[in-house]
Write a protein that holds these residues in place. Structure first.
Motif, short mmCIF file in Angstrom:
data_model
loop_
_atom_site.label_atom_id
_atom_site.label_comp_id
_atom_site.label_asym_id
_atom_site.label_seq_id
_atom_site.Cartn_x
_atom_site.Cartn_y
_atom_site.Cartn_z
N GLU A 163 31.58 75.20 2.54
CA GLU A 163 30.16 75.30 2.92
C GLU A 163 29.40 73.98 2.78
O GLU A 163 28.21 73.96 2.52
CB GLU A 163 29.46 76.40 2.12
CG GLU A 163 30.03 77.78 2.38
CD GLU A 163 29.28 78.88 1.66
OE1 GLU A 163 28.79 78.62 0.53
OE2 GLU A 163 29.16 79.98 2.21
N GLU A 177 25.51 77.66 5.73
CA GLU A 177 26.00 79.02 5.88
C GLU A 177 25.92 79.45 7.34
O GLU A 177 25.03 79.02 8.08
CB GLU A 177 25.16 80.00 5.03
CG GLU A 177 25.25 79.76 3.54
CD GLU A 177 24.36 80.73 2.77
OE1 GLU A 177 23.27 81.07 3.28
OE2 GLU A 177 24.75 81.15 1.68
N SER A 178 26.83 80.33 7.72
CA SER A 178 26.76 80.93 9.05
C SER A 178 25.62 81.93 9.09
O SER A 178 25.30 82.56 8.08
CB SER A 178 28.07 81.63 9.39
OG SER A 178 29.15 80.73 9.42
N PRO A 179 24.97 82.09 10.23
CA PRO A 179 23.90 83.10 10.32
C PRO A 179 24.47 84.50 10.14
O PRO A 179 25.66 84.73 10.40
CB PRO A 179 23.35 82.90 11.74
CG PRO A 179 24.45 82.24 12.50
CD PRO A 179 25.18 81.38 11.51
N PRO A 180 23.67 85.44 9.66
CA PRO A 180 24.18 86.80 9.47
C PRO A 180 24.64 87.41 10.77
O PRO A 180 24.08 87.14 11.84
CB PRO A 180 22.97 87.54 8.88
CG PRO A 180 21.78 86.73 9.28
CD PRO A 180 22.24 85.32 9.31
N ARG A 213 24.95 89.88 13.65
CA ARG A 213 24.00 90.84 14.22
C ARG A 213 24.58 92.24 14.20
O ARG A 213 25.73 92.46 14.59
CB ARG A 213 23.66 90.43 15.65
CG ARG A 213 22.60 91.30 16.32
CD ARG A 213 22.26 90.78 17.70
NE ARG A 213 21.27 91.61 18.36
CZ ARG A 213 20.81 91.40 19.58
NH1 ARG A 213 21.26 90.36 20.27
NH2 ARG A 213 19.92 92.20 20.12
#
Length: 250
Positions: free
Chosen positions: A23, A222-225, A227
């Motif tokens: 990360e 971080e990767s986006p949450p 969907r």
């Protein structure tokens, strides 16, 4: 007239970006890299000025690893005359980029400096403004139209939230370009072959007297949450019920 165009090497926007396991950033190993799209627009505009007879020489400058030579060759294939690669393996932040470009401007003495308004990886939108401050040149940002008027003067139309603003700048000047300025051309095969013979000068930050000292520290990437999947409703009454009881938006 000499035009200096700054070029940044970025991950292709068509690539699915992956975050490193630790990360600390995004994964760039074995990932397709391209010219930043806004920088490509700047190259196209400089080449058009040369074709119109307004400019005599177009010089590209890029800061990055040796592999960035590929992006410079691509820019040369679009019609630029020669290129400069400031070679470094380190991550270079906006202020240091502006300082390096400032040194190049002092050496090359361009009449006009063109940059993309921002890079698609960091989206900082800082380097052009910082470079203008360091060089004490007038600046026009977010340019959607650039026209040379009288000698040593250029008219720049800027896109702002409230519409369009027109500036008259004395040369030399720094201009950052926006999407609607032009549509970059595709490099032809003959020009790609010619680009292989054009000169790329490699220099180091140390030779320019600039020490790369990051002022910002990235704590975590971080990767986006992910969907969540949607829900199908049977009818309007079911939709209203879910909006009231589950989403609580009405």
């Amino acid at each position: 007239m000499k035009i200096l165009v700054a070029v940044k090497r970025v991950v292709d926007h068509k690539v699915n970006i992956r975050v490193k396991p630790d990360e600390t950033g995004i994964e760039t190993a074995n990932v397709k890299m391209v010219i930043n799209p806004f920088c490509e627009i700047a190259i196209e505009q400089a080449v058009r000025f040369k074709e119109q007879g307004s400019a005599d020489e177009v010089v590209l400058v890029c800061i990055g690893p040796k592999e960035a030579e590929a992006q410079l060759r691509a820019g040369l294939a679009l019609g630029a005359d020669r290129a400069i690669l400031i070679r470094t393996e380190e991550e270079v932040q906006s202020l240091d980029v502006a300082k390096l470009l400032h040194k190049v401007v002092q050496q090359q003495l361009p009449d006009l400096v063109l940059l993309g308004k921002q890079a698609i990886d960091t989206d900082n939108n800082q380097t052009g403004q910082m470079l203008a401050a360091l060089t004490d040149m007038p600046q026009g940002t977010f340019a959607s139209d650039i026209v040379f008027t009288v000698p040593n003067k250029v008219k720049v139309t800027r896109e702002v939230d409230g519409g369009l603003v027109t500036l008259a700048l004395h040369l030399p000047a720094v201009i950052t370009v926006d999407l609607r300025l032009n549509t970059p051309r595709y490099a032809s095969l003959p020009n790609i072959m010619k680009a292989k013979r054009k000169i790329i000068t490699m220099i180091s930050p140390d030779s320019l007297g600039v020490s790369l000292s990051p002022r910002l520290t990235t704590l975590k990437v971080e990767s986006p949450p992910v969907r969540q999947a949607g829900v199908k409703v049977a009818d309007v009454a079911d939709l209203v019920d879910k909006l009231q009881l589950q989403a609580k938006v009405i």
